[in-house]
Design a protein around this motif. Structure first.
Motif, mmCIF file in Angstrom:
data_model
loop_
_atom_site.group_PDB
_atom_site.id
_atom_site.type_symbol
_atom_site.label_atom_id
_atom_site.label_comp_id
_atom_site.label_asym_id
_atom_site.label_seq_id
_atom_site.Cartn_x
_atom_site.Cartn_y
_atom_site.Cartn_z
ATOM 1 N N LYS A 3 0.836 -1.208 0.000
ATOM 2 C CA LYS A 3 0.000 0.000 0.000
ATOM 3 C C LYS A 3 0.871 1.259 0.000
ATOM 4 C CE LYS A 3 -3.774 2.173 2.523
ATOM 5 N NZ LYS A 3 -4.690 2.072 3.673
ATOM 6 N N CYS A 4 1.904 1.262 0.830
ATOM 7 C CA CYS A 4 2.800 2.410 0.914
ATOM 8 C C CYS A 4 3.556 2.619 -0.397
ATOM 9 C CB CYS A 4 3.790 2.209 2.073
ATOM 10 S SG CYS A 4 4.921 3.598 2.289
ATOM 11 N N LEU A 5 4.080 1.547 -0.962
ATOM 12 C CA LEU A 5 4.817 1.667 -2.220
ATOM 13 C C LEU A 5 3.931 2.193 -3.341
ATOM 14 C CD1 LEU A 5 6.990 -1.575 -2.114
ATOM 15 C CD2 LEU A 5 7.810 0.783 -1.911
ATOM 16 N N GLN A 6 2.705 1.690 -3.427
ATOM 17 C CA GLN A 6 1.783 2.163 -4.459
ATOM 18 C C GLN A 6 1.475 3.650 -4.267
ATOM 19 O OE1 GLN A 6 -1.478 -0.579 -4.108
ATOM 20 N NE2 GLN A 6 -0.459 -2.141 -5.337
ATOM 21 N N ALA A 7 1.268 4.055 -3.020
ATOM 22 C CA ALA A 7 0.936 5.456 -2.727
ATOM 23 C C ALA A 7 2.109 6.398 -2.988
ATOM 24 C CB ALA A 7 0.474 5.582 -1.276
ATOM 25 N N ASN A 8 3.335 5.861 -2.926
ATOM 26 C CA ASN A 8 4.536 6.691 -3.077
ATOM 27 C C ASN A 8 5.321 6.398 -4.355
ATOM 28 O OD1 ASN A 8 4.701 8.330 -0.518
ATOM 29 N ND2 ASN A 8 4.372 6.280 0.305
ATOM 30 N N LYS A 9 4.618 5.921 -5.381
ATOM 31 C CA LYS A 9 5.222 5.668 -6.696
ATOM 32 C C LYS A 9 6.460 4.769 -6.609
ATOM 33 C CE LYS A 9 3.229 9.785 -8.551
ATOM 34 N NZ LYS A 9 3.360 11.180 -8.820
ATOM 35 N N TYR A 10 6.394 3.793 -5.714
ATOM 36 C CA TYR A 10 7.427 2.766 -5.550
ATOM 37 C C TYR A 10 8.801 3.324 -5.176
ATOM 38 C CZ TYR A 10 3.845 -0.414 -6.983
ATOM 39 O OH TYR A 10 2.677 -1.120 -7.019
ATOM 40 N N ILE A 11 8.810 4.401 -4.418
ATOM 41 C CA ILE A 11 10.057 4.957 -3.889
ATOM 42 C C ILE A 11 10.242 4.350 -2.498
ATOM 43 C CG2 ILE A 11 11.303 7.048 -3.223
ATOM 44 C CD1 ILE A 11 9.497 8.549 -5.278
ATOM 45 N N GLU A 12 11.134 3.352 -2.407
ATOM 46 C CA GLU A 12 11.304 2.585 -1.173
ATOM 47 C C GLU A 12 11.679 3.440 0.027
ATOM 48 O OE1 GLU A 12 13.613 -1.014 -1.334
ATOM 49 O OE2 GLU A 12 12.941 -1.401 -3.383
ATOM 50 N N SER A 13 12.469 4.471 -0.175
ATOM 51 C CA SER A 13 12.917 5.297 0.947
ATOM 52 C C SER A 13 11.752 5.972 1.668
ATOM 53 C CB SER A 13 13.923 6.346 0.472
ATOM 54 O OG SER A 13 13.328 7.205 -0.483
ATOM 55 N N LEU A 14 10.634 6.170 0.984
ATOM 56 C CA LEU A 14 9.469 6.784 1.607
ATOM 57 C C LEU A 14 8.651 5.782 2.432
ATOM 58 C CD1 LEU A 14 8.283 9.050 -1.345
ATOM 59 C CD2 LEU A 14 9.632 9.697 0.662
ATOM 60 N N CYS A 15 9.017 4.510 2.344
ATOM 61 C CA CYS A 15 8.289 3.458 3.066
ATOM 62 C C CYS A 15 9.183 2.716 4.056
ATOM 63 C CB CYS A 15 7.690 2.474 2.060
ATOM 64 S SG CYS A 15 6.514 3.242 0.933
ATOM 65 N N GLU A 16 10.285 3.330 4.421
ATOM 66 C CA GLU A 16 11.252 2.662 5.280
ATOM 67 C C GLU A 16 10.636 2.213 6.610
ATOM 68 O OE1 GLU A 16 14.434 0.590 5.731
ATOM 69 O OE2 GLU A 16 14.214 1.816 3.936
ATOM 70 N N ASP A 17 9.713 2.988 7.170
ATOM 71 C CA ASP A 17 9.102 2.619 8.448
ATOM 72 C C ASP A 17 8.291 1.331 8.343
ATOM 73 O OD1 ASP A 17 7.321 4.049 6.804
ATOM 74 O OD2 ASP A 17 6.147 4.767 8.520
ATOM 75 N N VAL A 18 7.518 1.168 7.268
ATOM 76 C CA VAL A 18 6.730 -0.062 7.131
ATOM 77 C C VAL A 18 7.602 -1.248 6.742
ATOM 78 C CG1 VAL A 18 4.477 1.017 6.715
ATOM 79 C CG2 VAL A 18 5.984 0.586 4.801
ATOM 80 N N ILE A 19 8.676 -0.988 6.007
ATOM 81 C CA ILE A 19 9.623 -2.059 5.669
ATOM 82 C C ILE A 19 10.320 -2.537 6.938
ATOM 83 C CG2 ILE A 19 11.752 -2.594 4.411
ATOM 84 C CD1 ILE A 19 10.722 -0.626 2.205
ATOM 85 N N GLN A 20 10.695 -1.614 7.805
ATOM 86 C CA GLN A 20 11.318 -1.981 9.083
ATOM 87 C C GLN A 20 10.354 -2.785 9.953
ATOM 88 O OE1 GLN A 20 14.505 -1.669 9.624
ATOM 89 N NE2 GLN A 20 14.348 -2.645 11.599
ATOM 90 N N ALA A 21 9.087 -2.429 9.951
ATOM 91 C CA ALA A 21 8.083 -3.180 10.711
ATOM 92 C C ALA A 21 7.985 -4.611 10.187
ATOM 93 C CB ALA A 21 6.731 -2.490 10.632
ATOM 94 N N MET A 22 8.103 -4.778 8.881
ATOM 95 C CA MET A 22 8.086 -6.117 8.278
ATOM 96 C C MET A 22 9.309 -6.910 8.717
ATOM 97 S SD MET A 22 6.459 -8.133 6.203
ATOM 98 C CE MET A 22 6.718 -9.513 5.112
ATOM 99 N N ARG A 23 10.478 -6.275 8.708
ATOM 100 C CA ARG A 23 11.700 -6.957 9.151
ATOM 101 C C ARG A 23 11.558 -7.446 10.599
ATOM 102 N NH1 ARG A 23 14.774 -2.515 6.311
ATOM 103 N NH2 ARG A 23 15.488 -3.492 4.393
ATOM 104 N N LYS A 24 11.014 -6.584 11.454
ATOM 105 C CA LYS A 24 10.839 -6.959 12.862
ATOM 106 C C LYS A 24 9.869 -8.117 12.997
ATOM 107 C CE LYS A 24 12.090 -2.555 14.897
ATOM 108 N NZ LYS A 24 11.676 -1.436 15.728
ATOM 109 N N CYS A 25 8.776 -8.080 12.246
ATOM 110 C CA CYS A 25 7.805 -9.167 12.288
ATOM 111 C C CYS A 25 8.462 -10.474 11.845
ATOM 112 C CB CYS A 25 6.601 -8.849 11.396
ATOM 113 S SG CYS A 25 5.310 -10.104 11.460
ATOM 114 N N CYS A 26 9.237 -10.412 10.791
ATOM 115 C CA CYS A 26 9.901 -11.619 10.280
ATOM 116 C C CYS A 26 10.927 -12.160 11.272
ATOM 117 C CB CYS A 26 10.540 -11.336 8.928
ATOM 118 S SG CYS A 26 9.309 -11.083 7.621
ATOM 119 N N GLU A 27 11.592 -11.282 12.009
ATOM 120 C CA GLU A 27 12.526 -11.737 13.038
ATOM 121 C C GLU A 27 11.783 -12.471 14.145
ATOM 122 O OE1 GLU A 27 14.881 -8.471 14.465
ATOM 123 O OE2 GLU A 27 15.673 -8.042 12.463
#
Length: 66
Positions: free
Chosen positions: A16-40
Motif C-alpha cells: 500500500k505504501c509503495l503504491q501510494a509513493n510511486k514505488y520509492i522505497e525510501s518513503l516506506c522505510e518505516d513499514v519495511i522496518q516493521a516487516m523486518r521486525k515481524c519476520c525476526e
C-alpha cells in the motif's frame, strides 16, 4: 483451513505504501522496518511473506565483526 501468515498485515502495508509513493522505497522505510521486525519474531514459522526478508537477513549475518 490454512493459518493466516503472521506477517501478512505488514506485507500488505508495504504494498500500500509503495503504491501510494510511486514505488520509492525510501518513503516506506518505516513499514519495511516493521516487516523486518515481524519476520525476526516469526523466523521459525513457515511465512511466505517473510521468505525474501529471511534471505536478506541471512546475507547480512555473514559479515565478520573485527
Amino acid at each position: 483451513m490454512p493459518q493466516k501468515d503472521p506477517c501478512q498485515k505488514q506485507a500488505c502495508a508495504i504494498q500500500k505504501c509503495l503504491q501510494a509513493n510511486k514505488y520509492i522505497e525510501s518513503l516506506c522505510e518505516d513499514v519495511i522496518q516493521a516487516m523486518r521486525k515481524c519476520c525476526e519474531v516469526h523466523a521459525g514459522e513457515n511465512s511466505v511473506c517473510c521468505s525474501g526478508f529471511a534471505k536478506e537477513h541471512k546475507a547480512t549475518d555473514t559479515r565478520t565483526v573485527v
